[in-house]
Each structure stands twice: as C-alpha cells, then as structure tokens.
Design an enzyme around this catalytic site. Sequence first.
Site, PDB file in Angstrom:
ATOM      1  N   VAL A 603       1.271  -1.124   0.160  1.00 31.98           N
ATOM      2  CA  VAL A 603      -0.083  -0.258  -0.088  1.00 31.98           C
ATOM      3  C   VAL A 603       0.996   1.092  -0.036  1.00 31.98           C
ATOM      4  CG1 VAL A 603      -1.937   1.159   1.087  1.00 31.98           C
ATOM      5  CG2 VAL A 603      -1.671  -1.259   1.501  1.00 31.98           C
ATOM      6  N   ALA A 605       3.271   1.691  -1.909  1.00 30.14           N
ATOM      7  CA  ALA A 605       4.588   2.122  -2.346  1.00 30.14           C
ATOM      8  C   ALA A 605       5.494   2.547  -0.980  1.00 30.14           C
ATOM      9  CB  ALA A 605       5.060   2.267  -3.371  1.00 30.14           C
ATOM     10  N   LEU A 607       5.908   4.452   1.399  1.00 30.23           N
ATOM     11  CA  LEU A 607       5.132   5.214   2.107  1.00 30.23           C
ATOM     12  C   LEU A 607       4.995   4.273   3.178  1.00 30.23           C
ATOM     13  CD1 LEU A 607       1.954   7.434   0.134  1.00 30.23           C
ATOM     14  CD2 LEU A 607       4.693   7.993   1.129  1.00 30.23           C
ATOM     15  N   GLY A 658       4.233   6.360 -19.002  1.00 30.37           N
ATOM     16  CA  GLY A 658       5.020   4.928 -17.308  1.00 30.37           C
ATOM     17  C   GLY A 658       4.131   4.946 -15.517  1.00 30.37           C
ATOM     18  N   GLU A 661      -0.054   0.636 -14.911  1.00 30.71           N
ATOM     19  CA  GLU A 661      -0.276  -0.600 -16.259  1.00 30.71           C
ATOM     20  C   GLU A 661      -0.189  -0.546 -17.288  1.00 30.71           C
ATOM     21  OE1 GLU A 661       0.689  -3.355 -13.690  1.00 30.71           O
ATOM     22  OE2 GLU A 661       0.373  -2.037 -12.352  1.00 30.71           O
ATOM     23  N   ASP A 672      -7.070  -2.432  -7.625  1.00 33.94           N
ATOM     24  CA  ASP A 672      -6.068  -2.150  -7.221  1.00 33.94           C
ATOM     25  C   ASP A 672      -6.010  -1.378  -6.391  1.00 33.94           C
ATOM     26  OD1 ASP A 672      -2.900  -2.926  -7.757  1.00 33.94           O
ATOM     27  OD2 ASP A 672      -2.841  -0.426  -7.627  1.00 33.94           O
ATOM     28  N   LYS A 676      -5.795  -2.894  -2.022  1.00 31.41           N
ATOM     29  CA  LYS A 676      -5.160  -1.962  -0.642  1.00 31.41           C
ATOM     30  C   LYS A 676      -6.356  -1.434  -0.165  1.00 31.41           C
ATOM     31  CE  LYS A 676      -1.439   0.146  -4.973  1.00 31.41           C
ATOM     32  NZ  LYS A 676      -2.100   1.287  -5.339  1.00 31.41           N
ATOM     33  N   GLY A 792       5.771   4.081  -7.993  1.00 34.95           N
ATOM     34  CA  GLY A 792       6.929   3.800  -8.976  1.00 34.95           C
ATOM     35  C   GLY A 792       8.163   3.131  -8.487  1.00 34.95           C
TER      36      GLY A 792
END
Length: 810
Positions: A603, A605, A607, A658, A661, A672, A676, A792
């Site tokens: 969840v 990335a 963070l 980018g 997905e 997604d 999360k 990212g």
Amino acid sequence: MKVLKFGGTSVGSAENIAKVKSIVEATQGPVVVVVSAIGGITDRLIRAARMAGDGNSGYASEIDYIISIHQQIIQSLFPDPSSNAIQMELLPMFDELKSIIKGVFLTRELTDKSLAGISGFGERLSSKIIAEFLGAQWFDSRLYIKSYVEYGRPRADLHTTYKLLAELKNRLGNLSLFPGFICSNAQNENSTLGRGGSDYTASILASAFEAQMLEIWTDVDGFMTADPKIISRAYCIKHLSYAEAMELSHFGAKVIYPPTILPVYQKNIPITIKNTFNPNAPGTLIDGVKEIPEERQIKGISSIKNVALLTVQGIGMVGVSGIAMRLFASLAEKEVNVILISQASSENSISIVIDSRQTDIARHAIEKEFKRELDERQISNINIDDEMAVVAIVGENMKHTTGMAGLLFNSVGKNGVNVYAIAQGASELNISFVIKEKDIKKALNVIHEAFFLSDYSRLNLFIVGKGTVGSKLIHKIATQREKLIKNNSLKIRVVGLAGRNTMVFDKDGLNPENVIEQLNREGIPGNVSSFRDRIIEMNLANSVFVDCSASEDVAALYQSLLEANVSVVTANKIASSSSFATYRKLKETARKKGVKFFYETNVGAGLPIIAPINDLVRSGEKILRLEAVLSGTLNYIVNTLSEDQPLSQVIIDAKEKGFSEPDPRIDLSGTDVVRKALILAREAGYPLEQSDVEVEPFVPQSYLELPSLELFMEKIKEMDALFEDRRKKAVANNKKLRYAAQMTADGKAKVGLIEVDRMHPFFDLEGSNNIVLIWSEHYFEHPMQIKGYGAGADVTAAGVLADIIKVANV
Ligand code: ADP
Ligand code: ASP
Ligand code: MG
C-alpha cells in the site's frame, strides 16, 4: 624453557618448515620442539594399513606416495647432495615401513600393535627431517612417554613418563626436538597418544620439564569463537581459562587435543596458540585466570558431528537407583565413549550421545544389561537417532548471567533448528545440546550472531523477480551494502535469484552488481516451486524470501516458506489481499515460527502506512475510520483532465509516461485500489473480504469487459464528454475529483469517485501522489495523515529494502 609444538600444516612443506625455523630461532632460551607428521600423512598411513589388512594391494601406491612426499621435502630443504646424511638415515626407515605393511598384507591381519606402529611413522619421519634442518638434538619420544589403553582409548601413564623425563631433563641442550603423537606401552611396543595427540606430547614435556610456556603453533590465528572452517566470521579469542579451553576442545574444537590441558594446568603453565603463517598475531592465551568481568559471557562455540543420540525410556526407571550406573557401566565395558548425558528430571528417560560408529555395540550392551527390565516392559524403548551433532557454548562468565539459555534456544528455534537434548554442566561453564547434523552450520551461525560474537548480522536473500522493482532492489543492495555493514552491522547477501523460468544460487553470495546478467547467461531452468524447494534445502540461517513479482504462483509459496522458518518480504499484494483466512494464517505462521512477514510496499509503495497502523493497533488504539487515495495512476488521471485533455487522451498519456500498468484497464477497474483498501482495513483490525468492499469502477464495467485493449481505447472515447462534464461541475463548485477508498468503524468499505472541497486534505493531492487519513481514538479531531509518492519502482524498491532491514532487527 619453552616448548613449541608445530602441527601438520606448519610442517607440511619445505617452505613452511623454513617458517618454523625462523620462529624457533626467534625464541629465547632453551627450546624444546615437538612436531606432528606432515599434514594428512597420518590419515594416509592408516588408510594404507587398512588396505593392506583387507588384502588390497593398492596400499603399495599409497606408501610410495607417502615416501615421495618426504623425499621432495628433503630435496628442497637439503639441496646439496654431498651432505645428504638425512637421506641415509631415512632410507632404512622407508624400508622398515614397507616391510611392516607388507607383513600386514601377507597375513591379512592388522593388529592394534601394527596399526600403532604404522600410524606413527609420519612423526618419526618428519621429526628426523626437521631436527636435521634446525640443527636440533633428536629424542625418541617412545623411550620416555609411556601409555596404556583404557576403554579403548590411549592414555598417558604420567607417573612413569614424568620419572623417565626427569632423568632426561639434565641432558637437554639448547635446542631439542621430539616427535609428537608416538609413545610406547609397558611392553615397549609402539603406541600413540590418539589422533591429534602431538599437542598432548608437547604438554607432557612442558609439564615434565617445568617449562615457562607451552606454545601450540598451528594454521589459524588462535582459538577462534567457532571453527573457522564452518563460520567464516569466527575470530580469535584473546584469552581462555584452562576450563574454558578444555570444554571447547572436548566438544569438538580441534585446534587443541582435549587431554593436552591437564598436564600444564597441574603445573600452572600457560599455553599460547599461535599461527605459524601469521606469527605476529597475538594468538590465544590459556591460563588459570578466570571470570574476568570485562570478558564476554560466551567465549566460544564448538561442535561435534557423526554422533548418535541414544535414549533409554521407561516408567520402570523412575526412582530406581542404580539404573544410570548400570547403563554407564555396561557401555564402559564395551568401550563406548559417552560424549553427553541428559536426564529428564522425571527420571523416565536418559539420553546419551555416542559416536555413530558405536550405536550397534551400545544397543547390544544395553539390551543385555537390561534384559529383564525390557522383558517386563519397565523399560519400554531404546531409541537411536543417528546423523546428529552436539553443539556447546562455553564461558566462565555465564555463571553470573541469567537468560543465556533463553537467548540460545530462542535464536536456534526461530531458525527452525530442533533441539533434541540439552545438558548444562553444574559448573555453568557450558551448555551443550543435540541437533540434527544437517542443521549444524545454521545453528552455529545463529548462535554466533545471537551472542554478538559476530561483528555483524547477516541476511541471506532469495529474490524472485528481476523486473523493474526486482532490478532496482538489487541495484540498491549493490550500492548500499557497504554502508549497511558499516552503519548497521548488517551484511545483506543475495543467495538466490529467480526469473520466470530460470534461477541462480550461490550460498556464499552472488554479486549484486551483475547477478541479473548472470541469471540471463547461466541461470538453471526451474519454476518457482523448485526455487522454494532449493531455499528450504539450503537451510541457511536468517533466510529471507523477497517477492518482487506480481504472480499468484509466487504468493502461493509463502505459507510453506514461513513454515520452514524463512521470512517473507513482498511487494506483491496478492497474498495479503486474498481470502482473510489465508492472510491470517500467513501472519500467524510467521508469529509462531518467530520469522517475519512484511509487505509495507503493498500500500502506497515506499510510504510507511502499514507500520504506523500496526503501531497504533498494538498500542491499543482503535482505528475508527480510514480514507485514502491509493492509486497514483487514477490520481494522475483526475489531476490531468482538462478541457483540451479528455479522458481517453489522458489514459494514453498515463500509459506512455509509465504511470499506469501496461494495460491501464487494471487501474481503471479499481481492483488495485480495492486490494490496497482491503489490506488497510485488515491491518486496522477489520476482517474484511474482497466481496465486502463496495466498488464503483473508475469507468463503467461494460467498457472493461470489451474483448481487447484496442477496442477499449477506442470505445472509451464515449466517456470523454461525461468526465469533462463531471470535472466542470466540480470546478464550478470549487471541488476536485478523487478516486478514494473509505472505511468506517462499522467495518464497511467502499471505493469510488468522490468530490472534495478545499478544506479536505485530498484537495491538494498533486500528480500521482497517495494519501492516507487515519482516525483513531486519539487522532480523532485531526486524523493522522500520510502523504507522498505512492507509486514507482524506485520508491517501491526502497520500501522493500527497508522491510528487509527490518527483518534483521538492527
Ligand atoms: P594442527 O595440525 O596444527 O594440529 P589441527 O588441524 O589439529 O591443526 O587444528 C587446527 C584446526 O582446528 C583449524 O585449522 C580449524 O579448522 C580447526 N578448529 C576447529 N575449531 C576451532 C576453533 N574453535 N578455533 C580454531 N580452530 C578450530
Ligand atoms: N599426526 C597425528 C594425527 O594426525 C597427531 C597430530 O597431528 O597431532 O592425528
Ligand atoms: Mg592438531
């Protein structure tokens, strides 16, 4: 006077013997030198003798080889043939060796006496060569050191030996040399002091001559914290008491032969262990000083392999005196060597550790002694577990510290090493325990780490996935590893890497700088489950499985890995967002096994979101509400929509940049975000299933169900006008669109597009950022806010590395 003993490697070549010479010459005062056979020669002699006894004519080439090694050394040490007295002296000895062994071959009988004679030839030969080279006076140890055999083991007859040596003492010059290991019995027949016995020879001489010091010169810097051949991080111990050295050597530290300690201990002569190949290193001092407060509680760890655990069990043993005595007497009679004893306090079982080769003899001896008890079922069972090992931790200072055993068994248990029996000496100088032999390396590693004997902790990583996150992670490991060693005392090693169908391994660590190329070049074929099998089989301490894939098959491996005491760190959300039962079982298994299951990057990335929620929950806070923007892609899309940039265009743009997905439908469906949100809700203590989350996809479901991406991209243009309409309306009301997840205290969760006004913390959420708001009992008026880059590969890889470091707990 000093006694200097040089071991097999120290005298193993002409070059090394030259080193011995310089050490001897640098020693002040009268010197007595003791030498072993050239390294490996005793083994070869024994092998040749056994071959001859078995009628195997191959013994002859073994003997030729042994002779040629000595010839080579002679030629290098004494290059001038005219003065080659030593050749003349050794030739008859070579002939003697050949003829004794030939006798064994012809009679097909290898008696103890001929075996002792043959195995001692190594010392006889090496000592002659070295005495000549050093210019030392040679003495035949067999004339002075007397031995007898007790329970199958050679023992020095110290009384007679000291008497003989006392007479010799006055005849010693400044430099004398004795062969180690060899001696004779009361009948003046050849005998030995047992394997490794040259140390003992030296100790007996030191004691008899009242030397000021016994120096054992070997091939390591000293007594190490563990066998350096098993633990590469082992380091030299500066000081040991006699008792500590005795315990460590008794439990397998081969650097010194256990009986060596006693003769010098009785005369309070210190021992130093020194390295012939690094003579300036301080080495280890062994003396009578004990319990030095500033020394560590645990001085060293030792281990013995090739042992069996024999357990005698039965109700009839409880409270019956004399059982133990009868047990040990029956074993002693058959010359079974008992290494460790452990008795349950209920007295209904006694476990002993013996040499594996003696299991049959031991079983028969016990069955005979306890026939009646066995028949009457008072003793129910004699159980033998083979392929076991004993590990011992030793230290005088353990006496004054509690919690040593706790730390010890906790650290091995966490790594899945089963302990079968435990013994702690009443002197509290040692704790020894029995494990499976296959676990020895792992156990030694974790104990070494647990007692801070290692300068750093080590993690062994097995990474799946070499895509964007995997490759960035490996790159980060390559650039951070030195710093981690320096600042965190943590060594991270990549031990295995798997792509979709190939994998590479190196138990000593792959090079993270080129491991991906190595995988591409020389990866061996295999799927993810063979990767898992190999991880379990390698059985390394502190193993961590790192999932940088998005694959369901990989997520399916976690349970079995955790069960095998392998920690799991994953960027893949599939497992944590699958059924609640699976999620809970994974967490429970990790807790039970004492390993870690971390998925912070699932969840937001990099963070930190899951950890703060966990902290709140652990501290007793109830989480009342969560609101979050968890899709960087969708936030980018809503932030970029404008009059000139309709939805269909922004989707293409997000894909090209980018942010989405490769198939943007995955983001646009909202799945997604649902995953999360589900993970957040679960961490907050709400046992939700996916079906409990009410979801409004970002675009209507009918578009998502179109058969191809091309068709979707074409048809989605139909939504441009509607989105533009919504956007305009929002702007007119000073609001913004956000695709958000919400969870409330009643356990309801929903995901969908909402409008937020200026006052709302979501309003200023730029670009592809994420935000999470947490309301709890104490964060009630003002929720805790966590906000920042939420997508990212770079931040994700950093988050994965942070989880990995957390596994080490440094
Ligand atoms: P030598 O031939 O000099 O008598 P040994 O081979 O008998 O030497 O003993 C030295 C070896 O003992 C080392 O090379 C090392 O592998 C092994 N060893 C086992 N445990 C220890 C330990 N705790 N410290 C040092 N060496 C150890
Ligand atoms: N050479 C003998 C052995 O290999 C004695 C020794 O090395 O100490 O056992
Ligand atoms: Mg030795």
